[in-house]
Write a protein that holds these residues in place. Structure first.
Motif, mmCIF file in Angstrom:
data_model
loop_
_atom_site.group_PDB
_atom_site.id
_atom_site.type_symbol
_atom_site.label_atom_id
_atom_site.label_comp_id
_atom_site.label_asym_id
_atom_site.label_seq_id
_atom_site.Cartn_x
_atom_site.Cartn_y
_atom_site.Cartn_z
ATOM 1 N N PHE A 139 -11.545 4.725 -1.255
ATOM 2 C CA PHE A 139 -12.086 5.211 0.008
ATOM 3 C C PHE A 139 -11.249 6.374 0.539
ATOM 4 N N LEU A 140 -9.929 6.282 0.331
ATOM 5 C CA LEU A 140 -9.038 7.346 0.806
ATOM 6 C C LEU A 140 -9.105 8.567 -0.106
ATOM 7 N N LEU A 161 -9.540 -5.188 -2.812
ATOM 8 C CA LEU A 161 -9.522 -4.500 -1.526
ATOM 9 C C LEU A 161 -8.616 -3.271 -1.580
ATOM 10 N N VAL A 193 -3.180 3.122 7.877
ATOM 11 C CA VAL A 193 -3.467 4.229 6.965
ATOM 12 C C VAL A 193 -4.970 4.424 6.838
ATOM 13 N N VAL A 194 -5.695 3.334 6.494
ATOM 14 C CA VAL A 194 -7.142 3.439 6.297
ATOM 15 C C VAL A 194 -7.846 3.738 7.617
ATOM 16 N N LEU A 246 -8.092 8.504 -3.294
ATOM 17 C CA LEU A 246 -6.936 8.492 -4.184
ATOM 18 C C LEU A 246 -7.113 7.518 -5.335
ATOM 19 N N PHE A 251 7.792 4.023 7.201
ATOM 20 C CA PHE A 251 6.982 2.800 7.159
ATOM 21 C C PHE A 251 7.815 1.615 6.677
ATOM 22 N N PRO A 306 -13.068 -5.310 3.830
ATOM 23 C CA PRO A 306 -12.210 -4.125 3.796
ATOM 24 C C PRO A 306 -12.148 -3.498 5.186
ATOM 25 N N GLU A 307 -10.994 -2.895 5.521
ATOM 26 C CA GLU A 307 -10.833 -2.331 6.870
ATOM 27 C C GLU A 307 -11.900 -1.299 7.195
ATOM 28 N N PHE A 308 -12.263 -0.473 6.184
ATOM 29 C CA PHE A 308 -13.215 0.585 6.508
ATOM 30 C C PHE A 308 -14.609 0.027 6.782
ATOM 31 N N MET A 346 0.169 10.885 5.437
ATOM 32 C CA MET A 346 0.595 10.393 4.136
ATOM 33 C C MET A 346 -0.527 10.552 3.104
ATOM 34 N N VAL A 347 -1.755 10.219 3.501
ATOM 35 C CA VAL A 347 -2.871 10.330 2.556
ATOM 36 C C VAL A 347 -3.055 11.777 2.114
ATOM 37 N N LEU A 372 0.837 -1.208 0.000
ATOM 38 C CA LEU A 372 0.000 0.000 0.000
ATOM 39 C C LEU A 372 0.872 1.259 0.000
ATOM 40 N N THR A 389 1.604 9.277 -5.989
ATOM 41 C CA THR A 389 2.002 10.674 -5.816
ATOM 42 C C THR A 389 2.771 11.155 -7.030
ATOM 43 N N THR A 436 0.462 -0.923 7.316
ATOM 44 C CA THR A 436 -0.343 -0.407 6.214
ATOM 45 C C THR A 436 -1.801 -0.300 6.625
ATOM 46 N N VAL A 481 -7.715 7.274 8.833
ATOM 47 C CA VAL A 481 -8.591 8.192 8.101
ATOM 48 C C VAL A 481 -10.027 8.052 8.592
ATOM 49 N N VAL A 482 -10.480 6.819 8.823
ATOM 50 C CA VAL A 482 -11.858 6.617 9.282
ATOM 51 C C VAL A 482 -12.095 7.332 10.613
ATOM 52 N N ALA A 514 -0.767 14.040 2.054
ATOM 53 C CA ALA A 514 0.377 14.409 1.219
ATOM 54 C C ALA A 514 0.213 13.846 -0.188
ATOM 55 N N VAL A 515 -0.340 12.614 -0.295
ATOM 56 C CA VAL A 515 -0.516 12.039 -1.629
ATOM 57 C C VAL A 515 -1.523 12.859 -2.420
#
Lengths: 304, 311
Positions: free
Chosen positions: A244-245, A237, B251-252, A247, B285, B140-142, B266-267, A152, A160, B248, B255-256, B269-270
């Motif tokens: 979801f993020l 996934l 990250v998700v 991106l 990381f 999915p994690e979210f 990081m998100v 990931l 980016t 990793t 955000v949640v 910044a991306v």
């Protein structure tokens, strides 16, 4: 809680339908197809049924959806009603229609990405195993280095640099996943390239491409097919997580990951609508995993 | 043995830093062009190149970046000009706290479940645990996170957002980060449990286990005293791999729950295409990932006398 009950009843119904179809297949088919129907476990039959339903919905999306994918048809966040079965989203698009189109977009993009990763990864892997020597060393060490960065994180780094469009998304995820496929394809092929029939084909004067296509690939297919299912789950996934993020696949394209992100505020009011796309993702991954589990079991030749 | 493995790990980290740095060289045009867009005048481009040090050859820039990173100086953010070390500072601590919290929940739970599943294999418990694990891996994690929010935060038991400031007490932190930590726990427990079960069942067919059974030991004692010590190496390995996976996963989850950690940074910044910040966070990381894998190798060597004293 009544919703949770209806979900459970729906899943039980799918299981019952899968069992009925399996019984019908056992009675109606003959030969090889019948022997498969005889030993398929219920979970795998359920998985196949779910995958078939998703495929049908994805193909027939325009016919099934009551509204267009991007059309604004109501006020924002309308409740469930007869007109909008699942209500409307943040800017008033019909949730059900977007959910149906999501099957096409999200699953389609994940499938294309997996296929690309597979073609590149397995051809390079088989080629490395067949050629050996410095080519194998160079490719393997490069893959080792790339695999020491979490997938990931590496995808985020590449996104980016190349920007976040659907095409770069597909290419980036495919590149990252191709390294994993390469590993497996090479490991499987290494057991095959030492066989006598490969030696015989080489002496016949066949080229590398023929050897990969006609001699190695057919014998490496079973583990590769199971890996394709697992890879698809990972890619699916990952793409959903990236969407979801914010991106990955972006609105107005209907996509399950970004639909959750867009409507997440509803969850804090106790509305479960935003969870439906996430549930669609989960159900498909579970289904694929069930089928893969069965395939792996068959490939390993284990019996109870 | 161990010294060699550590040296290999450091070498690998060096290669990874090369990849992370080298990735920017793939940019079409260069960083300054990318930042200012097509409409930039040659003067502003030249000024920005000077400011970012882009006129130096790549090896020099790599050396400057790496030596800075090793001393904790990652340069400045491209989007807001603040020093990256300042942005990372407190967030790194928060992320480590969350990962450790999740690990302290996940490791005991998965070990106990895995051992019980191995002990009662092919029972209803075993089948249910296996099916549950397969399902949890597929979510999915979210999805997991929002289900927990709906279930535990809606009823007001736990907060759905994490607001941490320097005055937050440790107890409050544990309470506030419970939902993110639980989400991560659910995501990694499944895999660890399955591997623990498989490692122990593998051993159950060995002659020495049969011997222990024949002399009349209880099944629990056989598993705990005879099977687990020999299954430690694969178990440690899978625990470390999953802790690496947590990296990793955060990250998700961050955000949640709007958790002020590295993943969130990081998100952001991306999406701003702030390559300097992304590189810095990616390096951290990746370093943690490599370190955990290294730790796993070292620990499993130590727990196995045959590897430790190789002839």
């Amino acid at each position: 809680m009544s919703f949770a009950v209806s979900v459970i009843i729906g899943l039980a119904g799918l299981f019952a339908l899968a069992a009925a179809l399996r019984a019908a297949a056992r009675a109606g088919l003959s030969g090889r197809a019948r022997s498969i129907a005889n030993d398929i476990p219920l979970t795998a039959a359920f998985g196949l049924l779910v995958i078939a339903i998703y495929a049908a919905v994805a193909i027939a999306a325009p016919a099934l959806a009551p509204f267009a994918e991007r059309e604004i048809v109501g006020n924002q966040f309308e409740a469930w009603s007869a007109e909008h079965l699942l209500g409307t989203d943040r800017i008033g698009r019909d949730m059900l229609s977007r959910l149906i189109y999501g099957a096409r977009n999200t699953v389609g993009i994940a499938f294309a990405t997996t296929a690309l990763a597979f073609v590149v990864g397995s051809i390079l892997g088989l080629w490395a195993a067949l050629t050996g020597g410095w080519l194998d060393q160079v490719l393997s060490r490069i893959v080792d280095a790339f695999m020491s960065i979490p997938a990931l994180i590496f995808s985020l780094l590449l996104l980016t640099i190349f920007g976040t469009s659907v095409l770069t998304l597909i290419l980036v995820i495919a590149a990252v996943d191709a390294t994993r496929v390469f590993r497996l394809a090479r490991a499987v092929a290494q057991g095959i390239v030492v066989m006598d029939y490969i030696e015989a084909a080489k002496l016949r004067g066949e080229g590398a491409w023929f050897l990969i296509r006609r001699e190695i690939l057919p014998n490496a297919l079973a583990p590769l097919v199971a890996e394709f299912g697992l890879r698809f789950c990972f890619v699916f996934l990952t793409i959903s997580s990236l969407s979801f993020l914010g991106l990955g696949i972006k609105p107005p394209t209907a996509d399950w990951g970004s639909m959750v992100r867009d409507n997440a505020t509803l969850i804090t009011f106790g509305d479960i609508t935003p969870l439906l796309p996430a549930g669609c993702i989960a159900l498909l991954t579970v289904a694929v995993n069930f089928v893969v589990d069965w395939q792996l079991y068959r490939a390993s030749g284990l019996k109870e | 043995m161990i010294a060699l493995r550590v040296a290999l790990g450091i070498g690998l980290l060096f290669i990874v830093s090369l990849i992370i740095f080298g990735a920017t060289e793939l940019l079409p045009g260069d960083l300054a062009q990318q930042l200012l867009g097509q409409g930039a005048t040659p003067e502003t481009l030249a000024a920005l190149r000077e400011q970012l040090g882009l006129n130096d050859p790549a090896p020099v820039r790599y050396w400057n970046w790496l030596s800075g990173a090793l001393t904790g100086d990652f340069g400045v953010s491209l989007s807001n000009g603040r020093p990256i070390s300042e942005l990372i500072g407190a967030r790194l601590g928060n992320t480590v706290f969350l990962a450790l919290y999740a690990a302290s929940l996940a490791v005991p739970i998965s070990l106990v479940l895995g051992i019980l599943a191995a002990l009662w294999r092919n029972s209803i418990f075993d089948r249910a645990a296996n099916a549950g694990a397969l399902t949890a891996i597929s979510f999915p994690e979210f999805f997991v996170a929002y289900i927990l929010v709906l279930w535990l935060a809606q009823t007001g038991i736990f907060p759905s957002m994490v607001r941490i400031n320097p005055t937050t007490t440790f107890g409050d932190r544990i309470y506030m980060t419970f939902l993110p930590a639980l989400t991560l726990t659910l995501v990694v427990t499944a895999h660890m449990m399955r591997m623990t079960r498989a490692a122990i069942i593998n051993l159950m067919a060995s002659p020495y286990i049969e011997m222990a059974r024949l002399k009349g030991l209880s099944p629990l004692r056989i598993v705990l005293r005879h099977a687990v010590p020999n299954a430690l190496a694969p178990i440690i390995n899978v625990i470390a791999l999953n802790l690496a996976y947590l990296i990793t996963g955060v990250v998700v989850v961050e955000v949640v729950f709007v958790y002020p950690g590295l993943g969130q940074l990081m998100v952001d910044a991306v999406s701003n295409r702030d390559i300097a910040v992304v590189q810095a966070v990616a390096l951290i990381f990746a370093a943690a990932y490599i370190a955990l894998n290294l730790l796993a190798d070292v620990l499993s060597t130590i727990t196995n006398p045959r590897l430790m004293h190789r002839r």
